[in-house]
Write a protein that holds these residues in place. Structure first.
Motif, short mmCIF file in Angstrom:
data_model
loop_
_atom_site.label_atom_id
_atom_site.label_comp_id
_atom_site.label_asym_id
_atom_site.label_seq_id
_atom_site.Cartn_x
_atom_site.Cartn_y
_atom_site.Cartn_z
N MET A 286 -62.43 56.17 95.29
CA MET A 286 -62.12 56.65 96.48
C MET A 286 -62.68 57.95 96.86
SD MET A 286 -57.88 55.70 97.20
CE MET A 286 -57.90 56.25 98.56
N ALA A 287 -63.05 58.85 96.06
CA ALA A 287 -63.65 60.10 96.16
C ALA A 287 -64.91 59.72 96.47
CB ALA A 287 -63.45 61.02 94.97
N LYS A 288 -65.57 58.70 95.75
CA LYS A 288 -66.98 58.47 95.95
C LYS A 288 -67.19 57.57 97.44
CE LYS A 288 -68.19 58.09 90.96
NZ LYS A 288 -68.73 57.22 89.87
N ALA A 289 -66.30 56.78 97.64
CA ALA A 289 -66.51 55.98 98.64
C ALA A 289 -66.30 56.54 99.94
CB ALA A 289 -65.52 54.66 98.52
N PHE A 290 -65.14 57.37 100.06
CA PHE A 290 -65.17 58.22 101.23
C PHE A 290 -65.67 59.68 101.26
CE2 PHE A 290 -61.49 55.27 100.83
CZ PHE A 290 -61.80 54.50 101.81
N ALA A 291 -66.54 59.94 100.34
CA ALA A 291 -67.16 61.36 100.14
C ALA A 291 -67.42 62.02 101.46
CB ALA A 291 -68.15 61.29 99.07
N GLU A 292 -68.13 61.53 102.42
CA GLU A 292 -68.69 62.07 103.66
C GLU A 292 -67.55 62.37 104.54
OE1 GLU A 292 -71.30 59.83 106.05
OE2 GLU A 292 -70.70 57.92 105.00
N ASN A 293 -66.56 61.71 104.36
CA ASN A 293 -65.60 61.76 105.24
C ASN A 293 -64.27 62.80 104.72
OD1 ASN A 293 -66.12 58.57 105.48
ND2 ASN A 293 -66.24 59.80 107.53
N ILE A 294 -64.33 63.21 103.52
CA ILE A 294 -63.30 63.96 102.87
C ILE A 294 -63.41 65.49 103.48
CG2 ILE A 294 -62.39 65.01 100.79
CD1 ILE A 294 -63.10 62.13 99.42
N HIS A 295 -62.66 66.24 104.23
CA HIS A 295 -62.75 67.32 104.50
C HIS A 295 -61.91 68.45 103.80
CE1 HIS A 295 -65.19 65.45 107.73
NE2 HIS A 295 -64.13 65.13 108.44
N PHE A 296 -61.01 67.96 102.91
CA PHE A 296 -60.15 68.86 102.31
C PHE A 296 -59.57 67.96 101.13
CE2 PHE A 296 -55.50 70.85 102.75
CZ PHE A 296 -55.96 72.01 102.00
N ALA A 297 -59.17 68.74 100.01
CA ALA A 297 -58.61 68.14 98.81
C ALA A 297 -57.33 68.71 98.12
CB ALA A 297 -59.86 68.07 97.95
N HIS A 298 -56.19 67.84 97.86
CA HIS A 298 -55.35 68.37 97.24
C HIS A 298 -55.51 67.96 95.68
CE1 HIS A 298 -52.33 68.87 100.99
NE2 HIS A 298 -53.49 69.54 101.23
N LEU A 299 -55.33 68.90 94.82
CA LEU A 299 -55.77 68.36 93.63
C LEU A 299 -54.64 68.46 92.78
CD1 LEU A 299 -59.54 69.49 92.84
CD2 LEU A 299 -58.59 67.28 93.99
N ARG A 300 -53.96 67.29 92.41
CA ARG A 300 -52.63 67.23 91.46
C ARG A 300 -52.62 65.91 90.76
NH1 ARG A 300 -48.19 64.65 93.66
NH2 ARG A 300 -48.53 64.27 96.07
N ASN A 301 -51.83 65.91 89.71
CA ASN A 301 -51.97 64.65 88.95
C ASN A 301 -50.46 64.27 88.86
OD1 ASN A 301 -53.21 62.61 87.41
ND2 ASN A 301 -54.57 64.09 86.63
#
Length: 392
Positions: A286-301
Motif C-alpha cells: 500500500m505504501a508503494k501503490a499510494f505513495a504519491e497520495n500519502i500526505h502524512f504517516a502514523h507509524l506503529r505496529n
C-alpha cells in the motif's frame, strides 16, 4: 521524513519540552477545546501556533478538525457545519499549516477494549479483544440486531467471558469502548451512545461512502485554493463495530476515495496500525501503490491474533514490515524532491507507544505516553537514517 509528535494541547501530560527532548521537530495538534463543529477562530489558531513555536517547534499537521456526525449522515445542520469546516481549512492555511488529517468514522474514533494490556516486558499496551467487544455489544449494550453481527461461537465465548467479569470489569470495558478517547469532543454514556447509533439506522455502507465523497467534493476545492493537503485517516479498527458502516478500511476503499475526487489535495494518512489490523492489508504494498497520495504517516505496529483481536506491538515488531514501509516513503520523498516540490517531506509521527518505565502508573493519555513514543521514535529514526544512508 519529518519527525513529528501528537500533542493534545496545554492539558497534555507530555509537555512541549518533552517533545523537544524526544527529538521531534514538528507538532501534530488541534484546537481540541473548540472541536465541536464550529469554525476555528483565527486568534485561537494564532495563540496555539505561538505557544508551539515558543517551545522551539513548528505546528506541522492539524489532527483533526472534527467532521461532525451531521456531516457524515447529512442530517441536522450539516450545511452550516460544512461551511464551518471550509472556514477552518482556510484559517489554518493562513498561518502556514498545509496538512490536515481527519477521519470519517461513524460515531467512534479509534477503539480498544483494553487500555492497559500487560506485555512480557512489564509495561502495558492497547489491545482490541473481539470477544470482549461482543460481550459488550450483545449483553451489556443490548444493541438491537447485535447477535446477527457476531459469529455464534464468538457469542458463546462472550457469554462465558461475561460470567467471569465483575461489575468493575464491565464498567471498565464500557468506559474503554464508549466513554473516553483522547480529543473526543464529548463523552458518551450508554443511553447517549444508543441514541447516536440510531442516527445511523438508515445509513448503509454505500450511503456513508457517498456522503464522504459529497463532503470531499465540497472541501477539496477549498483545500486546493488554500494550499492544504487533506489526509484521511483509516478506520480503527478496520472492520465494523456496533453495526456501523466502515468505508476506509482497505486498499480498495482508499483507491475509491482518491478516484472519487482526483486532486493533489485529496490524499491519505498511512496509519500502519489501523490498516495493519486488517488481515487483507499489505502495508508495504500500500505504501508503494499510494505513495504519491500519502500526505502524512502514523507509524506503529500491531500483532494480530487468530480470532481477529490484536494488540499494539513494538514499533519494529508486529505484523508489518516497518523497514519496507519506511523505505517506500523515503523513495517517494526522493521522487518529490527531484520534481522540485517544496513540500517533499512526508510528516510522520510515532503512534500508540507502550506505557513503560516512569510512565507506568502516571496519568497519561493511553497510547500517548512519553517514553513509549520516545522509544518508538528513536527506533524509527534509526530505520530512516539507515535507509537514507544505505539506499542512495
Amino acid at each position: 521524513m519529518r519527525q513529528t509528535w501528537r500533542w493534545f494541547g496545554p492539558d497534555d501530560p507530555v509537555t512541549l519540552a518533552h517533545v523537544r527532548q524526544a527529538g521531534a521537530v514538528g507538532i501534530v495538534s488541534a484546537l481540541h477545546h473548540l472541536n465541536d463543529g464550529r469554525a476555528w477562530p483565527a486568534d485561537e489558531i494564532a495563540r496555539r501556533k505561538a505557544e508551539i513555536e515558543a517551545a522551539g517547534l513548528t505546528w506541522d499537521v492539524v489532527e483533526s478538525i472534527v467532521v461532525h456526525e451531521d456531516i457524515k449522515t447529512r442530517s441536522g445542520d450539516w450545511r452550516t457545519l460544512i461551511d464551518n469546516y471550509k472556514a477552518s481549512i482556510r484559517a489554518v492555511a493562513a498561518v502556514g499549516i498545509n496538512t490536515v488529517c481527519y477521519n470519517f468514522m461513524a460515531i467512534t474514533d479509534w477503539t480498544r477494549t483494553d487500555l492497559d494490556y500487560p506485555m512480557p516486558h512489564g509495561g502495558t499496551a492497547l489491545r482490541f479483544d473481539v470477544v470482549e467487544l461482543c460481550a459488550y455489544d450483545v449483553f451489556i449494550l443490548e444493541r438491537e440486531g447485535a447477535e446477527a453481527d457476531h459469529p455464534p461461537a464468538r457469542i458463546e465465548a462472550a457469554r462465558a467471558r461475561l460470567q467471569g467479569m465483575s461489575d468493575s470489569d464491565k464498567a471498565r470495558l464500557e468506559r474503554n469502548l464508549i466513554g473516553w478517547v483522547p480529543a473526543r469532543e464529548f463523552i458518551f454514556d450508554r443511553a447517549s451512545f444508543r441514541r447516536a447509533l440510531d442516527l445511523y439506522k438508515d445509513v448503509s455502507t454505500e450511503g456513508l461512502r457517498e456522503n464522504l465523497f459529497a463532503f470531499l467534493r465540497e472541501i477539496v476545492p477549498v483545500a486546493e485554493e488554500a494550499g492544504v493537503r487533506m489526509a484521511i485517516h483509516p478506520d480503527d479498527p478496520p472492520f465494523s463495530l456496533f453495526g456501523l458502516p466502515r468505508i476506509v478500511s482497505k486498499a480498495a476503499d482508499a483507491r475509491a476515495l482518491l478516484d472519487a475526487v482526483a486532486s493533489p489535495a485529496n490524499g491519505l494518512t498511512l496509519c500502519t496500525g489501523s490498516y495493519g489490523a486488517g488481515a487483507q492489508n499489505d502495508l508495504p504494498a500500500m505504501a508503494k501503490a499510494f505513495a504519491e497520495n500519502i500526505h502524512f504517516a502514523h507509524l506503529r505496529n500491531v500483532t494480530k491474533e487468530p480470532d481477529g483481536s490484536f494488540h499494539e506491538a513494538e514499533h519494529l515488531d508486529g505484523d508489518t514490515d516497518m523497514v519496507a514501509v519506511v523505505s517506500a516513503l523515503i523513495g517517494e520523498e526522493r521522487r518529490r524532491k527531484a520534481a522540485g516540490r517544496a513540500d517533499w517531506q512526508v510528516p510522520m509521527r510515532p503512534d500508540h507507544g507502550h506505557a513503560i518505565v516512569d510512565d507506568i502508573g502516571k496519568k497519561v493519555n493511553p497510547g500517548y505516553s512519553c517514553i513509549g513514543r520516545l522509544k518508538g521514535l528513536a527506533e524509527l529514526r534509526g530505520v530512516m537514517r539507515a535507509v537514507e544512508t544505505l539506499t542512495p
